[in-house]
Design a protein around this motif. Sequence first.
Motif, PDB file in Angstrom:
ATOM      1  N   PHE A  63       0.843  -1.185   0.000  1.00 46.67           N
ATOM      2  CA  PHE A  63       0.000   0.000   0.000  1.00 46.67           C
ATOM      3  C   PHE A  63       0.882   1.241   0.000  1.00 46.67           C
ATOM      4  CE2 PHE A  63      -2.703  -2.949   2.800  1.00 46.67           C
ATOM      5  CZ  PHE A  63      -3.272  -3.566   1.694  1.00 46.67           C
ATOM      6  N   THR A  64       0.664   2.124  -0.947  1.00 47.22           N
ATOM      7  CA  THR A  64       1.493   3.322  -1.066  1.00 47.22           C
ATOM      8  C   THR A  64       0.687   4.613  -1.151  1.00 47.22           C
ATOM      9  OG1 THR A  64       1.533   3.229  -3.500  1.00 47.22           O
ATOM     10  CG2 THR A  64       3.250   2.003  -2.317  1.00 47.22           C
ATOM     11  N   GLN A  65      -0.603   4.504  -1.377  1.00 48.65           N
ATOM     12  CA  GLN A  65      -1.409   5.685  -1.679  1.00 48.65           C
ATOM     13  C   GLN A  65      -2.496   5.911  -0.630  1.00 48.65           C
ATOM     14  OE1 GLN A  65      -0.731   7.750  -4.270  1.00 48.65           O
ATOM     15  NE2 GLN A  65       1.047   6.424  -4.649  1.00 48.65           N
ATOM     16  N   PRO A  66      -2.996   7.135  -0.525  1.00 51.27           N
ATOM     17  CA  PRO A  66      -4.162   7.379   0.341  1.00 51.27           C
ATOM     18  C   PRO A  66      -5.333   6.507  -0.080  1.00 51.27           C
ATOM     19  CG  PRO A  66      -3.158   9.445  -0.339  1.00 51.27           C
ATOM     20  CD  PRO A  66      -2.501   8.374  -1.155  1.00 51.27           C
ATOM     21  N   GLY A  78      -4.940   5.181   4.463  1.00 52.48           N
ATOM     22  CA  GLY A  78      -3.861   6.048   4.004  1.00 52.48           C
ATOM     23  C   GLY A  78      -4.342   7.481   3.897  1.00 52.48           C
ATOM     24  N   VAL A  79      -3.553   8.409   4.440  1.00 56.86           N
ATOM     25  CA  VAL A  79      -3.923   9.823   4.490  1.00 56.86           C
ATOM     26  C   VAL A  79      -2.846  10.649   3.789  1.00 56.86           C
ATOM     27  CG1 VAL A  79      -4.417  11.788   6.004  1.00 56.86           C
ATOM     28  CG2 VAL A  79      -5.167   9.481   6.668  1.00 56.86           C
ATOM     29  N   SER A  80      -3.253  11.543   2.926  1.00 58.28           N
ATOM     30  CA  SER A  80      -2.311  12.339   2.146  1.00 58.28           C
ATOM     31  C   SER A  80      -1.628  13.412   2.994  1.00 58.28           C
ATOM     32  CB  SER A  80      -3.044  13.000   0.979  1.00 58.28           C
ATOM     33  OG  SER A  80      -2.149  13.756   0.189  1.00 58.28           O
ATOM     34  N   SER A  81      -0.323  13.581   2.763  1.00 61.35           N
ATOM     35  CA  SER A  81       0.447  14.660   3.396  1.00 61.35           C
ATOM     36  C   SER A  81       1.651  14.934   2.497  1.00 61.35           C
ATOM     37  CB  SER A  81       0.878  14.255   4.808  1.00 61.35           C
ATOM     38  OG  SER A  81       1.755  13.137   4.774  1.00 61.35           O
ATOM     39  N   PHE A  82       2.596  15.736   3.005  1.00 60.87           N
ATOM     40  CA  PHE A  82       3.761  16.096   2.201  1.00 60.87           C
ATOM     41  C   PHE A  82       5.056  15.818   2.966  1.00 60.87           C
ATOM     42  CE2 PHE A  82       0.344  18.919   0.716  1.00 60.87           C
ATOM     43  CZ  PHE A  82       0.304  18.528  -0.625  1.00 60.87           C
ATOM     44  N   HIS A  83       6.112  15.599   2.182  1.00 55.42           N
ATOM     45  CA  HIS A  83       7.434  15.291   2.728  1.00 55.42           C
ATOM     46  C   HIS A  83       8.205  16.563   3.082  1.00 55.42           C
ATOM     47  CE1 HIS A  83      11.112  13.274   3.500  1.00 55.42           C
ATOM     48  NE2 HIS A  83      11.137  12.413   2.510  1.00 55.42           N
ATOM     49  N   ASP A  84       7.629  17.713   2.844  1.00 54.09           N
ATOM     50  CA  ASP A  84       8.298  18.990   3.106  1.00 54.09           C
ATOM     51  C   ASP A  84       7.251  20.045   3.448  1.00 54.09           C
ATOM     52  OD1 ASP A  84       7.299  20.216   0.579  1.00 54.09           O
ATOM     53  OD2 ASP A  84       8.636  18.770  -0.366  1.00 54.09           O
TER      54      ASP A  84
END
Length: 220
Positions: A63-66, A78-84
């Motif tokens: 699993f890699t995606q929201p 899975g919940v979307s966010s950012f690496h920066d």
Amino acid sequence: MKIQWLGHSCFKLVESTGTTIVTDPYGDVGYQMPLTRADAVTISHDHYDHNNLKAIEGNPPVFTQPGLYDIKGVRVTGVSSFHDDRKGAQRGKNTIFMFHMDGLDICHLGDVGHEITPALVESLMSCNVLLIPVGGTYTIDAELAKEYVDALMPEIVIPMHYKTKSLTLDIDRAEDFLRKFDENDVEISESDTVELDREDIDEQSTRVILLRRAKDRKKD
């Protein structure tokens, strides 16, 4: 359930039924990821220190995606966010994963790199156990990690993605994060594993548990 820290941001989560999920298996970070089996794997983002599927035996789903997933009765979100802190412009997207196992919600923040938002609070507020990066440089640092803890109010916090003597990445050690808590609320474990159930959850307090990778216990 059991939570075993395999190093860096990689944990093996084992439900009482035996269902096993591995998070963010790493490549060479100064030490090698041990070969292990899993019923499923989550990868927060596609960087070498989080996506080493060669270390996972068999052919489990990844699993890699929201989104919403189910693996042998374990609910995975899975919940979307950012690496920066630039909405992904610098290092891309990051997927936070929540696992519902043995009546507990375990949240793995991956390499989240920005301050907590109202949307994340709403998505993650049921979290009982928070697996959180604290080393800075590529992720949130100790100060922002404490803000996540204060906002989400989990009962158990387990730091990850921090500097040890074996790790070659240029990130901070965990001590800056630990110092932000009352020393009575911090447990420095000599084990890489903690076993938890609903009876261990004290909704009136937050306990920080620093796990120790087996091969680092005599080094750090």
